[in-house]
Motif scaffolding. Sequence first.
Motif, short mmCIF file in Angstrom:
data_model
loop_
_atom_site.label_atom_id
_atom_site.label_comp_id
_atom_site.label_asym_id
_atom_site.label_seq_id
_atom_site.Cartn_x
_atom_site.Cartn_y
_atom_site.Cartn_z
N THR A 119 12.33 -10.06 12.27
CA THR A 119 11.39 -9.21 11.48
C THR A 119 11.90 -8.08 10.70
OG1 THR A 119 10.25 -8.20 13.15
CG2 THR A 119 9.18 -10.47 12.52
N ARG A 120 11.61 -7.92 9.63
CA ARG A 120 11.76 -6.81 8.90
C ARG A 120 10.49 -6.32 8.14
NH1 ARG A 120 16.76 -7.67 4.94
NH2 ARG A 120 16.23 -5.67 4.56
N LEU A 121 10.45 -5.40 7.92
CA LEU A 121 9.32 -4.54 7.03
C LEU A 121 9.74 -3.64 5.79
CD1 LEU A 121 6.18 -3.61 6.73
CD2 LEU A 121 6.58 -1.96 8.34
N ILE A 122 9.10 -3.83 4.69
CA ILE A 122 9.42 -3.02 3.54
C ILE A 122 8.14 -2.41 2.92
CG2 ILE A 122 11.67 -3.99 3.07
CD1 ILE A 122 10.23 -5.54 0.80
N HIS A 123 8.35 -1.23 2.58
CA HIS A 123 7.14 -0.55 1.97
C HIS A 123 7.46 -0.52 0.52
CE1 HIS A 123 5.65 0.77 5.95
NE2 HIS A 123 6.68 1.10 6.08
N LEU A 124 6.70 -1.28 -0.35
CA LEU A 124 7.00 -1.25 -1.81
C LEU A 124 6.93 -0.01 -2.42
CD1 LEU A 124 5.18 -4.35 -3.12
CD2 LEU A 124 7.65 -4.26 -2.55
N TYR A 125 6.18 0.88 -2.24
CA TYR A 125 6.11 2.35 -2.58
C TYR A 125 7.35 3.02 -2.49
CZ TYR A 125 1.40 1.53 -4.44
OH TYR A 125 0.42 1.12 -5.17
N ASP A 126 8.16 2.61 -1.60
CA ASP A 126 9.49 3.34 -1.38
C ASP A 126 10.45 2.75 -2.64
OD1 ASP A 126 8.61 4.45 0.88
OD2 ASP A 126 9.87 3.39 2.28
N TYR A 127 10.07 2.03 -3.31
CA TYR A 127 11.04 1.38 -4.45
C TYR A 127 10.55 1.64 -5.71
CZ TYR A 127 12.99 -1.04 -0.35
OH TYR A 127 13.74 -1.05 0.81
N SER B 202 0.85 -1.12 0.24
CA SER B 202 -0.12 0.10 0.02
C SER B 202 0.92 1.36 -0.01
CB SER B 202 -0.85 -0.01 1.28
OG SER B 202 -1.68 1.34 1.29
N PRO B 203 0.26 2.37 -0.78
CA PRO B 203 1.32 3.42 -0.58
C PRO B 203 1.14 4.54 0.60
CG PRO B 203 -0.70 4.03 -1.86
CD PRO B 203 -0.77 2.53 -1.61
N ARG B 204 0.21 3.80 1.52
CA ARG B 204 -0.16 4.33 2.84
C ARG B 204 0.66 3.62 4.00
NH1 ARG B 204 -5.75 3.82 3.89
NH2 ARG B 204 -5.98 5.90 4.98
N LYS B 205 1.48 4.08 4.69
CA LYS B 205 2.21 3.62 5.63
C LYS B 205 1.42 3.73 6.99
CE LYS B 205 6.67 4.78 3.38
NZ LYS B 205 7.99 5.39 3.63
N TYR B 206 0.28 4.13 6.78
CA TYR B 206 -0.63 4.27 8.27
C TYR B 206 -1.88 3.81 8.06
CZ TYR B 206 -1.95 8.08 5.20
OH TYR B 206 -2.28 8.81 3.95
N ALA C 64 1.26 -7.91 2.24
CA ALA C 64 -0.07 -7.26 2.41
C ALA C 64 -0.39 -6.44 1.33
CB ALA C 64 0.11 -6.58 3.77
N THR C 65 -1.77 -6.18 1.01
CA THR C 65 -2.25 -5.16 0.31
C THR C 65 -3.69 -4.66 0.31
OG1 THR C 65 -2.61 -5.43 -2.15
CG2 THR C 65 -3.50 -7.18 -1.25
N PRO C 66 -3.89 -3.70 -0.05
CA PRO C 66 -5.20 -2.91 -0.19
C PRO C 66 -5.89 -3.54 -1.43
CG PRO C 66 -3.55 -1.51 -1.16
CD PRO C 66 -2.97 -2.53 -0.67
#
Length: 243
Positions: A37-45, A12-16, A92-94
């Motif tokens: 654990t690690r977390l990546i936000h795809l919209y950062d790439y 998701s583009p929303r980190k919240y 995880a996806t919207p």
Amino acid sequence: MGSVKVLGVNGSPRKYGNTFKMLWLALRGADDLGAETRLIHLYDYHLEPCMACYSDNLYECHFPKACPLYERGDKFRELAEAVLWADAIVFATPVYWFMASGKLKTFIDRLTALENMIYHTGRSLLDGKVAGVIAAGEEAGAANALSWMLLTLNMMGFHVPAWGAAYYHGRGDVLENEQATLDAYNVGVAVVRLVKALRGEHAGSEPWYRLDVRERVADLVEELRKIAEEEKEKARETRPWLL
């Protein structure tokens, strides 16, 4: 064999938003079983769409061979290294029009480079990894998004545990829904348990879906409210027209 490594992928583009919140809870479920654990936000790439090189020549799709897309500033190699680090991945996806977000769809399409290594080395680089899936949206379509992810990931070589999927279908804040938050937490529990089972480690008699963690999840929800609000404030600089 060391701790179980779990990667969370936020599509998701929303980190919240609700997708992030459910993914965060899943990672805390994994943490509570001793996972790293690690977390990546795809919209950062920056990710270019797959060009299906394998359709012209099956052996042209290869990792870590230099994909022609890298020349366009594509960051898939960095994301792929995170995938290879992990024993389990929670996607995880919207819900975007009854389906996963375009960004997550592109990312999973690009994982073909890892799966296609079966034709180079005899084994998919995703073979034996564990996957969990989460979908959140106010419209119908979560089941479609989850079904597509589950089928595709399984055909790439991932194992999926019982209770390895969770969804939220609603317009409001998922943190107000006890069932959805408990389901999300248990995705993290399930992926860690399956990794341990595949390693041959004694899993004990604990259930794969835990109901005895309601108080723990309630505490995490309160912590998450603050984190999400902080992330929303940060986002006001990049999404001022919305927030």
